[in-house]
Design a protein around this motif. Structure first.
Motif, PDB file in Angstrom:
ATOM      1  N   ASP A  88       1.065  -1.158  -0.135  1.00 25.77           N
ATOM      2  CA  ASP A  88       0.087   0.163   0.018  1.00 25.77           C
ATOM      3  C   ASP A  88       0.797   1.296   0.012  1.00 25.77           C
ATOM      4  OD1 ASP A  88      -2.983   0.845   0.233  1.00 25.77           O
ATOM      5  OD2 ASP A  88      -2.020   1.828   2.071  1.00 25.77           O
ATOM      6  N   THR A  89       1.855   1.300   0.902  1.00 25.89           N
ATOM      7  CA  THR A  89       2.704   2.443   0.939  1.00 25.89           C
ATOM      8  C   THR A  89       3.575   2.397  -0.613  1.00 25.89           C
ATOM      9  OG1 THR A  89       3.344   1.939   3.269  1.00 25.89           O
ATOM     10  CG2 THR A  89       4.809   3.321   1.981  1.00 25.89           C
ATOM     11  N   LYS A  96       2.413   1.625  -3.367  1.00 27.17           N
ATOM     12  CA  LYS A  96       1.589   2.067  -4.472  1.00 27.17           C
ATOM     13  C   LYS A  96       1.162   3.569  -4.301  1.00 27.17           C
ATOM     14  CE  LYS A  96      -3.331   1.046  -5.730  1.00 27.17           C
ATOM     15  NZ  LYS A  96      -4.495   0.026  -5.591  1.00 27.17           N
ATOM     16  N   LEU A  97       0.938   4.155  -3.023  1.00 27.57           N
ATOM     17  CA  LEU A  97       1.027   5.497  -2.858  1.00 27.57           C
ATOM     18  C   LEU A  97       1.977   6.233  -3.324  1.00 27.57           C
ATOM     19  CD1 LEU A  97      -0.973   7.713  -1.774  1.00 27.57           C
ATOM     20  CD2 LEU A  97      -0.014   7.333   0.582  1.00 27.57           C
ATOM     21  N   THR A  98       3.153   5.833  -2.702  1.00 28.22           N
ATOM     22  CA  THR A  98       4.502   6.454  -3.276  1.00 28.22           C
ATOM     23  C   THR A  98       4.594   6.676  -4.884  1.00 28.22           C
ATOM     24  OG1 THR A  98       5.585   5.871  -1.083  1.00 28.22           O
ATOM     25  CG2 THR A  98       6.931   6.586  -3.004  1.00 28.22           C
ATOM     26  N   LEU A 141       2.207   6.392  -7.033  1.00 28.87           N
ATOM     27  CA  LEU A 141       1.316   7.216  -7.542  1.00 28.87           C
ATOM     28  C   LEU A 141       1.828   8.624  -7.490  1.00 28.87           C
ATOM     29  CD1 LEU A 141      -1.618   6.718  -8.982  1.00 28.87           C
ATOM     30  CD2 LEU A 141      -2.645   7.093  -6.651  1.00 28.87           C
ATOM     31  N   ASN A 142       2.028   9.032  -6.259  1.00 29.20           N
ATOM     32  CA  ASN A 142       2.475  10.379  -6.096  1.00 29.20           C
ATOM     33  C   ASN A 142       3.673  10.692  -6.931  1.00 29.20           C
ATOM     34  OD1 ASN A 142       0.503  10.892  -4.109  1.00 29.20           O
ATOM     35  ND2 ASN A 142       1.902  10.313  -2.388  1.00 29.20           N
ATOM     36  N   SER A 164      -5.188  12.274  -8.929  1.00 25.95           N
ATOM     37  CA  SER A 164      -5.472  10.896  -9.594  1.00 25.95           C
ATOM     38  C   SER A 164      -6.883  10.594  -9.260  1.00 25.95           C
ATOM     39  CB  SER A 164      -4.472   9.743  -8.893  1.00 25.95           C
ATOM     40  OG  SER A 164      -5.136   9.588  -7.518  1.00 25.95           O
ATOM     41  N   HIS A 213      -9.783   7.172 -10.134  1.00 24.29           N
ATOM     42  CA  HIS A 213     -10.284   5.513 -10.530  1.00 24.29           C
ATOM     43  C   HIS A 213     -11.181   5.592 -11.345  1.00 24.29           C
ATOM     44  CE1 HIS A 213      -9.634   1.530  -9.936  1.00 24.29           C
ATOM     45  NE2 HIS A 213     -10.889   1.298  -9.691  1.00 24.29           N
ATOM     46  N   THR A 263      -6.560   2.944 -12.480  1.00 24.70           N
ATOM     47  CA  THR A 263      -6.225   4.306 -11.898  1.00 24.70           C
ATOM     48  C   THR A 263      -5.214   5.110 -12.951  1.00 24.70           C
ATOM     49  OG1 THR A 263      -6.155   3.257  -9.747  1.00 24.70           O
ATOM     50  CG2 THR A 263      -4.811   5.320 -10.005  1.00 24.70           C
ATOM     51  N   SER A 310      -2.033   4.957 -14.676  1.00 22.82           N
ATOM     52  CA  SER A 310      -1.035   5.042 -13.771  1.00 22.82           C
ATOM     53  C   SER A 310      -0.651   3.470 -13.853  1.00 22.82           C
ATOM     54  CB  SER A 310      -1.608   5.071 -12.383  1.00 22.82           C
ATOM     55  OG  SER A 310      -0.437   4.606 -11.382  1.00 22.82           O
TER      56      SER A 310
END
Length: 439
Positions: free
Chosen positions: A28-29, A31-33, A35-36, A120, A122, A127, A148
């Motif tokens: 999860d971390t 993925k978020l990183t 994405l950013n 972003s 969905h 995404t 993404s």
């Protein structure tokens, strides 16, 4: 299933759950990183792409040629361009209907926040990242839209797969080591517990059951009488003149003698019988499911085995034993009575010199009256209530007195004169004999 295997499975399952938990957090971390990072990258190139599109329009190119995709458009990481006015209405767009729907959803999401320039969303099960930049010399905005990389679920596992496998192998190794270590500790504690339990219920020198275990086994047999009635014998054995061996040859020889005697006793017993050491040179037996005559035969065999010459510590020793037998239920129906009566019968065997006696009521030394008389005897010694009578020895041939025999009499203040036959035995069994002899 062994304890070690159970612990291994428990540790492995626990660590697998931990690995899944932290793996999910890492996923999860990451993925978020990612994405950013994608949003930041798209935001950084948006102004230059907007400038480039403006120059193309000034050079006379149409919207379609300016926004036409390059060779990378068929790739999933292609950047798609949309031109919209300040109200969000499309001026120019790609031909893809699906992308147009994504753009319309984007407009709906940011409708309440006109200052938002990137982010972003969905849509259609994927995404997307987006960024907007103003087109110089035009009252338009250029929107960059890109699918993404986090939409490709397998990318994370491709990047992290080796690390996860290594982590799983390491954690499995740790689980195996931990399971082995903990199981060793548990086994060691169980072993120490069993040793302590064995020492609590067994004699340290001979390894035979002690008095506590003997009592427990007797209680079990008696409790079973309702379901499995049986006659059994309780025997007491005391070695004769064992103290002389200790005093003459030392306690280490005495200990070796006790070990050898215990082996000889066990060799004459049946599988279900019990031999226990009560302390010192005293042993006790439980002969299960046996009649009195058969108990006598086993007892005689044991006494004969004890009397055989012993080679202990380089010394050839001859020793004998005295045994008393109490039968259940004739001579008692509970543990305490049976043990007491077997002890009484053993001392009767010593007293009469037969070495083997069954319990009889007449063997009792310490009756209620005798206990009171023993107390009075102690008082008589302390308060000088004893008297000596001298009986002369007369030689008929010479008609002369050649000696005298000193005879003890007890002048009891209530009962009167008591002959030695009535109290000497009490003195022997109550340890008053030494004080009486000294008097």
């Amino acid at each position: 299933m062994s304890l070690r295997l159970k612990l291994l499975l428990a540790f492995a399952l626990g660590e697998l759950l931990v690995l899944i938990f932290f793996g999910y957090i890492a996923y999860d971390t990451a993925k978020l990183t990612n994405l950013n990072n994608e949003i930041g990258l798209l935001t950084s190139v948006a102004p230059s792409i907007a400038d480039h599109a403006t120059h193309d329009l000034k050079d006379g190119k149409t919207w379609e040629s300016t926004l036409s995709p390059d060779d990378n458009n068929n790739q999933e990481d292609a950047i798609h361009l949309f031109v919209n006015d300040q109200q969000g209405n499309l001026v120019a767009k790609p031909e893809s209907l699906a992308l147009t729907q994504v753009f319309n959803q984007l407009n709906e999401d940011v409708a309440g926040d006109s200052k938002k320039r990137s982010g972003s969303l969905h849509a259609n099960g994927s995404t997307y990242v987006w960024s907007r930049a103003a087109m110089p010399d035009h009252n338009y905005q250029l929107t960059l839209l890109r699918k993404s990389q986090v939409s490709h679920e397998n990318i994370f596992f491709k990047d992290m797969g080796v690390s996860l496998i290594v982590a799983a192998v390491i954690m499995l190794w740790v689980a195996s080591w931990a399971a082995m270590y903990v199981s060793m500790l548990i086994e060691k504690l169980d072993e120490q517990k069993n040793i302590l339990k064995h020492r609590t219920l067994h004699d340290v020198l001979t390894g035979l059951p002690n008095r506590a275990l003997l009592n427990d086994r007797l209680q079990q047999i008696i409790r079973m009488q309702d379901r499995l009635p049986m006659q059994f014998a309780v025997c007491f054995i005391d070695l004769n003149r064992f103290k002389d061996v200790n005093d003459t040859l030392g306690h280490h020889v005495g200990d070796d003698l006790l070990l050898e005697v215990s082996k000889r006793i066990k060799s004459k017993l049946r599988k279900d019988d019990t031999v226990a050491r009560l302390g010192g040179d005293e042993f006790a037996l439980i002969l299960r499911n046996i009649a009195a005559e058969n108990a006598r035969l086993i007892a005689e065999n044991i006494l004969q085995e004890i009397e055989a010459p012993l080679l202990v510590g380089g010394h050839k020793l001859f020793i004998s034993g005295s045994m008393g037998i109490a039968m259940f239920p004739q001579h008692g129906d509970n543990v305490q009575v049976l043990l007491k009566n077997a002890d009484v019968a053993m001392y009767a065997a010593k007293r009469v010199g037969t070495n083997l006696e069954f319990y009889d009521n007449n063997q009792e030394v310490f009756t209620r009256d005798n206990l009171a008389l023993t107390h009075d005897l102690r008082e008589a010694i302390d308060h000088d209530q004893l008297e000596l009578y001298y009986q002369p020895k007369y030689d008929i041939a010479t008609q002369k007195v050649v000696g005298v025999e000193a005879l003890l009499r007890w002048n009891h203040p209530v009962i009167g004169y008591i002959p030695p036959l009535d109290f000497i035995q009490l003195a022997e069994y109550s340890s008053l004999i030494h004080a009486l002899s000294k008097w």
